[in-house]
Design a protein around this motif. Sequence first.
Motif, PDB file in Angstrom:
ATOM      1  N   GLU A   1      28.633  29.054  23.424  1.00 14.43           N
ATOM      2  CA  GLU A   1      29.445  30.004  22.679  1.00 14.43           C
ATOM      3  C   GLU A   1      30.195  30.963  23.605  1.00 14.43           C
ATOM      4  OE1 GLU A   1      26.237  29.405  22.038  1.00 14.43           O
ATOM      5  OE2 GLU A   1      26.497  28.198  20.227  1.00 14.43           O
ATOM      6  N   LYS A   2      29.907  30.938  24.903  1.00 14.29           N
ATOM      7  CA  LYS A   2      30.478  31.912  25.830  1.00 14.29           C
ATOM      8  C   LYS A   2      31.441  31.290  26.839  1.00 14.29           C
ATOM      9  CE  LYS A   2      26.630  35.152  25.446  1.00 14.29           C
ATOM     10  NZ  LYS A   2      25.598  35.939  26.159  1.00 14.29           N
ATOM     11  N   VAL A   3      32.035  30.167  26.505  1.00 10.82           N
ATOM     12  CA  VAL A   3      33.073  29.596  27.351  1.00 10.82           C
ATOM     13  C   VAL A   3      34.422  29.805  26.647  1.00 10.82           C
ATOM     14  CG1 VAL A   3      31.596  27.904  28.475  1.00 10.82           C
ATOM     15  CG2 VAL A   3      32.715  27.304  26.316  1.00 10.82           C
ATOM     16  N   PRO A   4      35.531  29.963  27.423  1.00 16.13           N
ATOM     17  CA  PRO A   4      35.586  29.892  28.884  1.00 16.13           C
ATOM     18  C   PRO A   4      34.923  31.090  29.554  1.00 16.13           C
ATOM     19  CG  PRO A   4      37.687  30.602  28.020  1.00 16.13           C
ATOM     20  CD  PRO A   4      36.854  30.250  26.822  1.00 16.13           C
ATOM     21  N   ILE A   5      34.616  30.913  30.853  1.00 17.78           N
ATOM     22  CA  ILE A   5      34.027  31.994  31.625  1.00 17.78           C
ATOM     23  C   ILE A   5      34.865  32.212  32.887  1.00 17.78           C
ATOM     24  CG2 ILE A   5      31.707  31.622  30.753  1.00 17.78           C
ATOM     25  CD1 ILE A   5      31.029  30.190  33.301  1.00 17.78           C
ATOM     26  N   THR A   6      34.760  33.407  33.437  1.00 21.03           N
ATOM     27  CA  THR A   6      35.532  33.770  34.620  1.00 21.03           C
ATOM     28  C   THR A   6      34.623  33.863  35.834  1.00 21.03           C
ATOM     29  OG1 THR A   6      37.114  35.027  33.284  1.00 21.03           O
ATOM     30  CG2 THR A   6      37.070  35.488  35.641  1.00 21.03           C
ATOM     31  N   LEU A   7      34.984  33.153  36.885  1.00 20.68           N
ATOM     32  CA  LEU A   7      34.296  33.270  38.165  1.00 20.68           C
ATOM     33  C   LEU A   7      34.987  34.377  38.951  1.00 20.68           C
ATOM     34  CD1 LEU A   7      33.964  29.480  39.106  1.00 20.68           C
ATOM     35  CD2 LEU A   7      32.400  30.909  37.765  1.00 20.68           C
ATOM     36  N   LYS A   8      34.220  35.357  39.409  1.00 19.58           N
ATOM     37  CA  LYS A   8      34.795  36.528  40.067  1.00 19.58           C
ATOM     38  C   LYS A   8      34.358  36.603  41.530  1.00 19.58           C
ATOM     39  CE  LYS A   8      34.789  39.166  35.735  1.00 19.58           C
ATOM     40  NZ  LYS A   8      34.319  40.412  35.064  1.00 19.58           N
ATOM     41  N   GLU A   9      34.999  37.520  42.260  1.00 22.02           N
ATOM     42  CA  GLU A   9      34.693  37.789  43.657  1.00 22.02           C
ATOM     43  C   GLU A   9      34.819  36.528  44.512  1.00 22.02           C
ATOM     44  OE1 GLU A   9      30.965  39.799  43.955  1.00 22.02           O
ATOM     45  OE2 GLU A   9      31.590  41.458  42.683  1.00 22.02           O
ATOM     46  N   LEU A  10      35.824  35.729  44.207  1.00 20.83           N
ATOM     47  CA  LEU A  10      36.111  34.546  45.010  1.00 20.83           C
ATOM     48  C   LEU A  10      36.945  34.942  46.230  1.00 20.83           C
ATOM     49  CD1 LEU A  10      37.028  32.065  42.121  1.00 20.83           C
ATOM     50  CD2 LEU A  10      34.775  32.535  43.119  1.00 20.83           C
ATOM     51  N   VAL A  11      37.085  34.044  47.162  1.00 20.11           N
ATOM     52  CA  VAL A  11      37.857  34.283  48.380  1.00 20.11           C
ATOM     53  C   VAL A  11      39.222  33.619  48.242  1.00 20.11           C
ATOM     54  CG1 VAL A  11      37.961  33.896  50.868  1.00 20.11           C
ATOM     55  CG2 VAL A  11      35.791  34.471  49.784  1.00 20.11           C
ATOM     56  N   PRO A  12      40.303  34.347  48.522  1.00 17.05           N
ATOM     57  CA  PRO A  12      41.643  33.767  48.367  1.00 17.05           C
ATOM     58  C   PRO A  12      41.847  32.490  49.187  1.00 17.05           C
ATOM     59  CG  PRO A  12      41.784  36.145  48.655  1.00 17.05           C
ATOM     60  CD  PRO A  12      40.357  35.761  48.931  1.00 17.05           C
ATOM     61  N   TYR A  13      42.635  31.593  48.635  1.00 19.70           N
ATOM     62  CA  TYR A  13      43.050  30.351  49.281  1.00 19.70           C
ATOM     63  C   TYR A  13      41.858  29.567  49.835  1.00 19.70           C
ATOM     64  CZ  TYR A  13      46.539  27.272  51.360  1.00 19.70           C
ATOM     65  OH  TYR A  13      47.329  26.178  51.669  1.00 19.70           O
ATOM     66  N   SER A  14      40.846  29.420  48.988  1.00 22.54           N
ATOM     67  CA  SER A  14      39.670  28.639  49.351  1.00 22.54           C
ATOM     68  C   SER A  14      39.489  27.511  48.350  1.00 22.54           C
ATOM     69  CB  SER A  14      38.414  29.514  49.371  1.00 22.54           C
ATOM     70  OG  SER A  14      38.481  30.476  50.396  1.00 22.54           O
ATOM     71  N   ASN A  15      39.044  26.375  48.850  1.00 19.71           N
ATOM     72  CA  ASN A  15      38.740  25.232  47.993  1.00 19.71           C
ATOM     73  C   ASN A  15      37.308  25.371  47.487  1.00 19.71           C
ATOM     74  OD1 ASN A  15      41.268  23.958  48.493  1.00 19.71           O
ATOM     75  ND2 ASN A  15      40.479  23.249  50.456  1.00 19.71           N
ATOM     76  N   TYR A  16      37.165  25.435  46.174  1.00 22.27           N
ATOM     77  CA  TYR A  16      35.849  25.585  45.566  1.00 22.27           C
ATOM     78  C   TYR A  16      35.446  24.307  44.852  1.00 22.27           C
ATOM     79  CZ  TYR A  16      35.365  30.602  46.370  1.00 22.27           C
ATOM     80  OH  TYR A  16      35.200  31.832  46.961  1.00 22.27           O
ATOM     81  N   THR A  17      34.172  23.957  44.995  1.00 30.36           N
ATOM     82  CA  THR A  17      33.557  22.915  44.198  1.00 30.36           C
ATOM     83  C   THR A  17      32.716  23.588  43.123  1.00 30.36           C
ATOM     84  OG1 THR A  17      33.464  21.364  46.055  1.00 30.36           O
ATOM     85  CG2 THR A  17      31.989  20.942  44.202  1.00 30.36           C
ATOM     86  N   VAL A  18      32.870  23.143  41.893  1.00 30.69           N
ATOM     87  CA  VAL A  18      32.115  23.729  40.796  1.00 30.69           C
ATOM     88  C   VAL A  18      31.512  22.597  39.966  1.00 30.69           C
ATOM     89  CG1 VAL A  18      34.196  23.909  39.362  1.00 30.69           C
ATOM     90  CG2 VAL A  18      32.189  25.292  38.798  1.00 30.69           C
ATOM     91  N   SER A  19      30.277  22.777  39.533  1.00 34.34           N
ATOM     92  CA  SER A  19      29.601  21.783  38.702  1.00 34.34           C
ATOM     93  C   SER A  19      28.949  22.478  37.524  1.00 34.34           C
ATOM     94  CB  SER A  19      28.551  21.015  39.505  1.00 34.34           C
ATOM     95  OG  SER A  19      27.464  21.851  39.851  1.00 34.34           O
ATOM     96  N   VAL A  20      28.803  21.738  36.420  1.00 32.93           N
ATOM     97  CA  VAL A  20      28.161  22.290  35.228  1.00 32.93           C
ATOM     98  C   VAL A  20      27.270  21.224  34.608  1.00 32.93           C
ATOM     99  CG1 VAL A  20      30.122  21.669  33.734  1.00 32.93           C
ATOM    100  CG2 VAL A  20      28.529  23.465  33.016  1.00 32.93           C
ATOM    101  N   SER A  21      26.105  21.637  34.179  1.00 35.81           N
ATOM    102  CA  SER A  21      25.183  20.751  33.471  1.00 35.81           C
ATOM    103  C   SER A  21      24.522  21.553  32.356  1.00 35.81           C
ATOM    104  CB  SER A  21      24.120  20.179  34.422  1.00 35.81           C
ATOM    105  OG  SER A  21      23.408  21.224  35.059  1.00 35.81           O
ATOM    106  N   GLY A  22      23.940  20.844  31.370  1.00 33.46           N
ATOM    107  CA  GLY A  22      23.358  21.513  30.206  1.00 33.46           C
ATOM    108  C   GLY A  22      21.937  21.068  29.934  1.00 33.46           C
ATOM    109  N   ILE A  23      21.200  21.942  29.248  1.00 35.60           N
ATOM    110  CA  ILE A  23      19.823  21.636  28.855  1.00 35.60           C
ATOM    111  C   ILE A  23      19.610  22.202  27.452  1.00 35.60           C
ATOM    112  CG2 ILE A  23      18.820  23.762  29.801  1.00 35.60           C
ATOM    113  CD1 ILE A  23      16.417  22.109  30.728  1.00 35.60           C
ATOM    114  N   PRO A  24      18.801  21.556  26.610  1.00 36.67           N
ATOM    115  CA  PRO A  24      18.585  22.068  25.255  1.00 36.67           C
ATOM    116  C   PRO A  24      17.908  23.431  25.249  1.00 36.67           C
ATOM    117  CG  PRO A  24      17.913  19.768  25.424  1.00 36.67           C
ATOM    118  CD  PRO A  24      18.179  20.233  26.817  1.00 36.67           C
ATOM    119  N   LEU A  25      18.286  24.240  24.282  1.00 37.34           N
ATOM    120  CA  LEU A  25      17.658  25.535  24.035  1.00 37.34           C
ATOM    121  C   LEU A  25      16.839  25.434  22.755  1.00 37.34           C
ATOM    122  CD1 LEU A  25      20.320  28.318  24.795  1.00 37.34           C
ATOM    123  CD2 LEU A  25      18.108  27.996  25.925  1.00 37.34           C
ATOM    124  N   VAL A  26      15.577  25.754  22.852  1.00 34.15           N
ATOM    125  CA  VAL A  26      14.693  25.754  21.686  1.00 34.15           C
ATOM    126  C   VAL A  26      14.120  27.158  21.548  1.00 34.15           C
ATOM    127  CG1 VAL A  26      12.638  24.778  20.613  1.00 34.15           C
ATOM    128  CG2 VAL A  26      14.138  23.326  22.015  1.00 34.15           C
TER     129      VAL A  26
END
Length: 219
Positions: free
Chosen positions: A62-87
């Motif tokens: 329910e909280k996407v999109p999200i903002t990644l902050k405090e990044l470094v200018p002109y840098s190549n970032y790798t980002v990954s996302v995975s999920g798990i059930p919430l009970v």
Amino acid sequence: AYTLLLVEPGQVSHFHAKSVSKRSAVIDWLSPVRINTKPLLYEVHYKADWSATWHKLNTTGEKVPITLKELVPYSNYTVSVSGIPLVAGVAQGYWSNSTNMTFTTLEDVPGANPQVSSSSYHIVQCIETDVRCVKIYWQSVPRRLQHGHIVGMLVEFWPISADTRVRRSPGVSTLHVIGGHHNYANFTLDRHTSYEVTVSTITTLGTNNALARQPIYIA
């Protein structure tokens, strides 16, 4: 209805990122097609290509999109996302396979300038006798502080004993080559003169004005 079994969710889809400033980016995705259970807790990992450190944050669907902050200018970032059930608000079951992507943050002026020491030069062969031909070296700016595409270097000299600034720099083509591949350059300087020298890295957005003057003496 959703299954009560704690199964492994499918991977997220339509995963994308967009740099919105020099130090931030927005990432977004759609919930897995094979979701099996809801809601999901998502775990996001990201790091710059020049760093070995991964940063992590958690969020729910329910909280996407999200903002990644405090990044470094002109840098190549790798980002990954995975999920798990919430009970009942607790992560249970199995993590999905990660979905990965890369993005590049926006460009800025350099975060620092090259360093020159008082001994970072030597005399080279020169045809003229009333001047010195000098090769000056500098320590390159680390990748994490470059903050942009390096298009050249600007080297400036100030005679310490004079008020008039003397400015010598290579031509445009030489600037580009020095900035991209080398950490030195040759200059013709007056003999028996003390100078203060600065070296600036130039990106397509300009230079960093925080310059440290290094004294050198040309015998």
